[in-house]
Scaffold this motif. Structure first.
Motif, PDB file in Angstrom:
ATOM      1  N   LEU A 198       8.292  -9.996  13.417  1.00  0.00           N
ATOM      2  CA  LEU A 198       7.713  -8.804  12.980  1.00  0.00           C
ATOM      3  C   LEU A 198       8.183  -7.377  13.687  1.00  0.00           C
ATOM      4  N   ILE A 199       8.224  -7.677  14.984  1.00  0.00           N
ATOM      5  CA  ILE A 199       8.535  -6.453  15.672  1.00  0.00           C
ATOM      6  C   ILE A 199      10.128  -5.966  15.353  1.00  0.00           C
ATOM      7  N   SER A 200      10.809  -7.138  15.125  1.00  0.00           N
ATOM      8  CA  SER A 200      12.313  -6.839  14.632  1.00  0.00           C
ATOM      9  C   SER A 200      12.211  -6.223  13.148  1.00  0.00           C
ATOM     10  N   GLY A 201      11.210  -6.771  12.386  1.00  0.00           N
ATOM     11  CA  GLY A 201      10.923  -5.994  11.047  1.00  0.00           C
ATOM     12  C   GLY A 201      10.701  -4.714  10.974  1.00  0.00           C
ATOM     13  N   VAL A 202       9.722  -4.260  11.945  1.00  0.00           N
ATOM     14  CA  VAL A 202       9.445  -2.775  12.276  1.00  0.00           C
ATOM     15  C   VAL A 202      10.477  -2.143  12.576  1.00  0.00           C
ATOM     16  N   ILE A 203      11.372  -2.481  13.371  1.00  0.00           N
ATOM     17  CA  ILE A 203      12.598  -1.653  14.016  1.00  0.00           C
ATOM     18  C   ILE A 203      13.645  -1.524  12.765  1.00  0.00           C
ATOM     19  N   GLY A 204      13.879  -2.815  12.217  1.00  0.00           N
ATOM     20  CA  GLY A 204      14.802  -2.666  10.994  1.00  0.00           C
ATOM     21  C   GLY A 204      14.366  -2.017   9.870  1.00  0.00           C
ATOM     22  N   GLY A 205      12.863  -1.770   9.857  1.00  0.00           N
ATOM     23  CA  GLY A 205      12.513  -0.870   8.684  1.00  0.00           C
ATOM     24  C   GLY A 205      12.488   0.586   8.958  1.00  0.00           C
ATOM     25  N   VAL A 206      11.908   0.947  10.303  1.00  0.00           N
ATOM     26  CA  VAL A 206      11.689   2.230  10.564  1.00  0.00           C
ATOM     27  C   VAL A 206      12.944   3.055  11.075  1.00  0.00           C
ATOM     28  N   ARG A 213      13.505   3.745  -4.739  1.00  0.00           N
ATOM     29  CA  ARG A 213      14.590   4.672  -5.068  1.00  0.00           C
ATOM     30  C   ARG A 213      14.975   5.172  -3.821  1.00  0.00           C
ATOM     31  N   THR A 214      14.350   5.551  -2.768  1.00  0.00           N
ATOM     32  CA  THR A 214      15.105   5.919  -1.732  1.00  0.00           C
ATOM     33  C   THR A 214      14.583   5.295  -0.330  1.00  0.00           C
ATOM     34  N   ARG A 215      15.209   5.914   0.725  1.00  0.00           N
ATOM     35  CA  ARG A 215      14.798   5.227   1.818  1.00  0.00           C
ATOM     36  C   ARG A 215      13.459   4.891   2.596  1.00  0.00           C
ATOM     37  N   LEU A 216      12.746   5.784   1.646  1.00  0.00           N
ATOM     38  CA  LEU A 216      11.404   5.658   1.883  1.00  0.00           C
ATOM     39  C   LEU A 216      10.758   4.238   1.793  1.00  0.00           C
ATOM     40  N   SER A 217      11.157   3.478   0.753  1.00  0.00           N
ATOM     41  CA  SER A 217      10.593   2.317   0.578  1.00  0.00           C
ATOM     42  C   SER A 217      11.052   1.355   1.899  1.00  0.00           C
ATOM     43  N   THR A 218      12.266   1.513   2.331  1.00  0.00           N
ATOM     44  CA  THR A 218      12.488   0.691   3.689  1.00  0.00           C
ATOM     45  C   THR A 218      11.726   1.246   4.757  1.00  0.00           C
ATOM     46  N   ILE A 219      11.526   2.463   5.117  1.00  0.00           N
ATOM     47  CA  ILE A 219      10.881   3.021   6.021  1.00  0.00           C
ATOM     48  C   ILE A 219       9.169   2.327   6.142  1.00  0.00           C
ATOM     49  N   LEU A 220       8.736   2.718   4.988  1.00  0.00           N
ATOM     50  CA  LEU A 220       7.531   2.205   4.686  1.00  0.00           C
ATOM     51  C   LEU A 220       7.238   0.939   4.854  1.00  0.00           C
ATOM     52  N   HIS A 221       7.927  -0.113   4.371  1.00  0.00           N
ATOM     53  CA  HIS A 221       7.776  -1.581   4.876  1.00  0.00           C
ATOM     54  C   HIS A 221       7.690  -1.558   6.192  1.00  0.00           C
ATOM     55  N   GLY A 222       8.325  -0.953   7.069  1.00  0.00           N
ATOM     56  CA  GLY A 222       8.340  -1.209   8.544  1.00  0.00           C
ATOM     57  C   GLY A 222       6.988  -0.534   8.981  1.00  0.00           C
ATOM     58  N   VAL A 223       6.468   0.384   8.369  1.00  0.00           N
ATOM     59  CA  VAL A 223       5.065   0.954   8.751  1.00  0.00           C
ATOM     60  C   VAL A 223       4.086   0.182   8.515  1.00  0.00           C
ATOM     61  N   TRP A 224       4.001  -0.413   7.225  1.00  0.00           N
ATOM     62  CA  TRP A 224       3.053  -1.273   7.030  1.00  0.00           C
ATOM     63  C   TRP A 224       3.092  -2.619   7.857  1.00  0.00           C
ATOM     64  N   ILE A 225       3.935  -3.055   8.253  1.00  0.00           N
ATOM     65  CA  ILE A 225       4.083  -4.232   9.220  1.00  0.00           C
ATOM     66  C   ILE A 225       3.482  -3.756  10.533  1.00  0.00           C
ATOM     67  N   LEU A 226       3.803  -2.895  10.787  1.00  0.00           N
ATOM     68  CA  LEU A 226       3.371  -2.252  12.302  1.00  0.00           C
ATOM     69  C   LEU A 226       1.844  -2.068  12.158  1.00  0.00           C
ATOM     70  N   LEU A 227       1.136  -1.604  10.970  1.00  0.00           N
ATOM     71  CA  LEU A 227      -0.146  -1.278  10.709  1.00  0.00           C
ATOM     72  C   LEU A 227      -0.700  -2.834  10.858  1.00  0.00           C
ATOM     73  N   LEU A 228      -0.323  -3.683  10.108  1.00  0.00           N
ATOM     74  CA  LEU A 228      -1.058  -4.897   9.929  1.00  0.00           C
ATOM     75  C   LEU A 228      -1.137  -5.463  11.208  1.00  0.00           C
ATOM     76  N   ILE A 229      -0.010  -5.582  12.044  1.00  0.00           N
ATOM     77  CA  ILE A 229      -0.124  -6.582  13.130  1.00  0.00           C
ATOM     78  C   ILE A 229      -0.735  -5.663  14.401  1.00  0.00           C
ATOM     79  N   ALA A 245       9.215  -9.953   3.931  1.00  0.00           N
ATOM     80  CA  ALA A 245       9.641  -9.887   5.240  1.00  0.00           C
ATOM     81  C   ALA A 245       8.715 -10.674   6.099  1.00  0.00           C
ATOM     82  N   LEU A 246       7.232 -10.795   5.773  1.00  0.00           N
ATOM     83  CA  LEU A 246       6.493 -11.378   6.525  1.00  0.00           C
ATOM     84  C   LEU A 246       6.942 -13.005   6.977  1.00  0.00           C
ATOM     85  N   PRO A 247       7.044 -13.910   5.703  1.00  0.00           N
ATOM     86  CA  PRO A 247       7.484 -15.252   6.102  1.00  0.00           C
ATOM     87  C   PRO A 247       8.930 -15.321   6.561  1.00  0.00           C
TER      88      PRO A 247
END
Length: 540
Positions: free
Chosen positions: A51-59, A328-344, A28-30
């Motif tokens: 990246l903000i769009s990625g956070v919204i798309g994930g969470v 396996r579940t939507r948790l992976s999608t949500i967490l990817h958005g959370v990690w991006i938010l924490l990183l930035i 997602a980053l690049p």
């Protein structure tokens, strides 16, 4: 109360989702930054906007999504359209367009328009994926050598990027300014390819892309490589640009609504076709709930527009990475958005350590992974027409854009379907004083005049052998014609020989659904038995 085995299974699922979310972040980053640049944002703000769009798309979309493993964010089709609309309308008016497009998608989901996208040819889906994969590969290969894709902002950008690949390879081999980045990219790809084969059992849980980027980051730091690093934003809020009060005065403009409808359509098509593709990739989660997915995408776009960032849709590269990494579940999608938010927000300095070339290498590998060569071999053996649909979709996606490629593929699939249900080949031969008529294809009402004309060529009282084993379908209109023709032959002392059981198999289910029609045909022939049970029978 959960039993220990259920708890253990849930913990395994959480672990898989966490690791999959890390892999998706690397993809997602690049993508987020690159597509923001395509849309026309400056290099300084592109990272934050994407990246903000990625956070919204994930969470946000991840929580509401009807496709658990689909990952949303800035996508190719919407980014290209955004570039045009931003140029014509400006950033603030475009933000309003994104809000309107989201509301339109929510309305479409509420009106239950989503399931229409389930009726899609597998060849079209795979052709679209392969085309997108080639586009990602071609553009990110240039980025992997710390170069700018030459097709950016140009017509036929995908073709330009592919055509210039030899030049990118030469730069990576011969020029000092690009060699370090190329080596780090090759290191990343090598780890991705080798790690699953050489990993010790205790460390096999580590995702190969994550390990590859980690090693490339360490190597870049160790050798002080003079390369491009991820441009993490210093002020995240500075990238937010909501619609201005003046832009709402344009709500009465028809043109603004047309732009919003077109953006909603493109984003919706990309999302739902990507969701369909995700369903074909895995069997771990329930099938997509298309109306819910449309509503989720709409909610995400309303929020993206309110913040003035890129519109989002389902992204096949991120989604396929999620599936391949074991999500396996939507948790992976949500967490990817959370990690991006924490990183930035909390660790932008960590982002600045990551080589852009290493992230691009992950996308180079992911792009090639979307091309399923096994599916190509299957089509070559089994169905050359479907292979043509695949090839036409792929070439059009690469040469123009995703939406045009989908339109071409859908058009060809409809043409193929029409041909299949309208093509009827009739041959008449003479054998031992009997006319042999062979029917091949689909006997439908469309070909009824042709079928009737063939029967009318035969003399009164003819002896006829009708071969139907090469028929793929017969409808009631043609069946009724056969019954009437047999009755006419018997009245003229003729004879009809026909494999009624084989013919009956073609319409048995139809007669079950349409008992009245079967009863009418039975009465016309004077047969006391139901057609669907015993079939039409030759004259004695």
């Amino acid at each position: 109360m959960l039993v220990p085995s259920a708890i253990q299974s849930r913990l395994v699922s959480i672990k898989e989702d966490v690791f999959a979310s890390f892999v998706v972040v690397l993809v997602a980053l690049p993508l987020s930054m690159g597509l923001a640049l395509v849309a026309g944002y400056s290099f300084e703000s592109a990272a934050a906007v994407g990246l903000i769009s990625g956070v919204i798309g994930g969470v946000v979309v991840g929580l509401l999504s009807g496709c658990s493993l689909q990952v949303s964010g800035a996508a190719n089709g919407a980014a290209v359209m955004a570039a045009v609309f931003i140029r014509d309308l400006g950033f603030e008016a475009f933000a309003l367009v994104v809000v309107l497009s989201g509301l339109i998608q929510i309305a479409a989901g509420a009106l239950r328009f989503g399931p229409v996208f389930r009726a899609v040819s597998p060849a079209l889906i795979q052709g679209m994926l392969a085309g997108i994969g080639l586009l990602i590969f071609a553009s990110q290969f240039h980025v992997m050598v710390d170069d700018t894709p030459p097709g950016v902002g140009r017509e036929f950008s995908g073709v330009v990027n592919l055509w210039s690949l030899p030049a990118a390879i030469w730069k990576g081999v011969s020029m000092d300014a690009h060699r370090s980045a190329a080596l780090l990219g090759m290191l990343t790809i090598s780890v991705i390819l080798l790690w699953p084969r050489i990993a010790p059992k205790r460390l096999a849980f580590l995702p190969a892309p994550l390990l590859g980027v980690g090693l490339a980051t360490f190597a870049a730091w160790l050798f002080g490589a003079d390369i491009k690093f991820v441009p993490a934003p210093d002020d995240l809020l500075a990238a937010i640009s909501p619609p201005s009060p003046q832009s709402f005065l344009r709500l009465g403009e028809v043109g603004l609504w047309l732009v919003a409808f077109s953006l909603a359509f493109v984003s919706g098509v990309e999302s739902l076709l990507t969701a369909t593709a995700v369903d074909t990739m895995q069997r771990r989660t329930p099938r997509t709930r298309y109306n819910r997915e449309l509503v989720a995408q709409g909610a995400g776009n309303v929020l993206c527009g309110a913040l003035g960032v890129l519109p989002i849709s389902g992204v096949i590269v991120r989604s396929s990475a999620n599936v391949a990494a074991g999500g396996r579940t939507r948790l992976s999608t949500i967490l990817h958005g959370v990690w991006i938010l924490l990183l930035i927000t909390l660790a932008p300095d960590v982002l600045r350590l990551i080589p852009v070339a290493s992230l691009a290498a992950v996308l180079v590998y992911a792009g090639l992974s979307l091309i399923k060569f096994g599916f190509l071999r299957f089509l070559w053996r089994e169905d050359r027409i479907e292979l043509g649909i695949y090839a036409a979709t792929l070439v059009t996606v690469v040469a123009t854009d995703v939406l045009t490629g989908i339109a071409v593929g859908v058009g060809l699939a409809i043409a193929h379907l029409f041909y299949t249900f309208s093509h009827l080949h009739i041959t008449i031969e003479e054998s031992n004083g009997m006319a042999v008529i062979r029917l091949e294809g689909a006997a439908t009402f469309i070909r009824l005049p042709t079928l009737a004309a063939a029967f009318e060529q035969l003399p009164h009282g003819a002896r006829v052998h009708l071969q139907v084993h090469e028929l793929s379908y017969i409808d009631h209109a043609c069946l009724d014609l056969l019954a009437s023709w047999e009755k006419d032959l018997r009245a003229d002392d003729g004879e009809l020989v026909l494999d009624w059981d084989a013919l009956n198999g073609l319409f048995r289910e139809r007669n079950r659904r349409n008992g009245a029609k079967g009863e009418k045909l039975r009465k016309d022939r004077g047969n006391e038995e139901p057609i669907a049970d015993v079939g039409l029978r030759p004259a004695e």
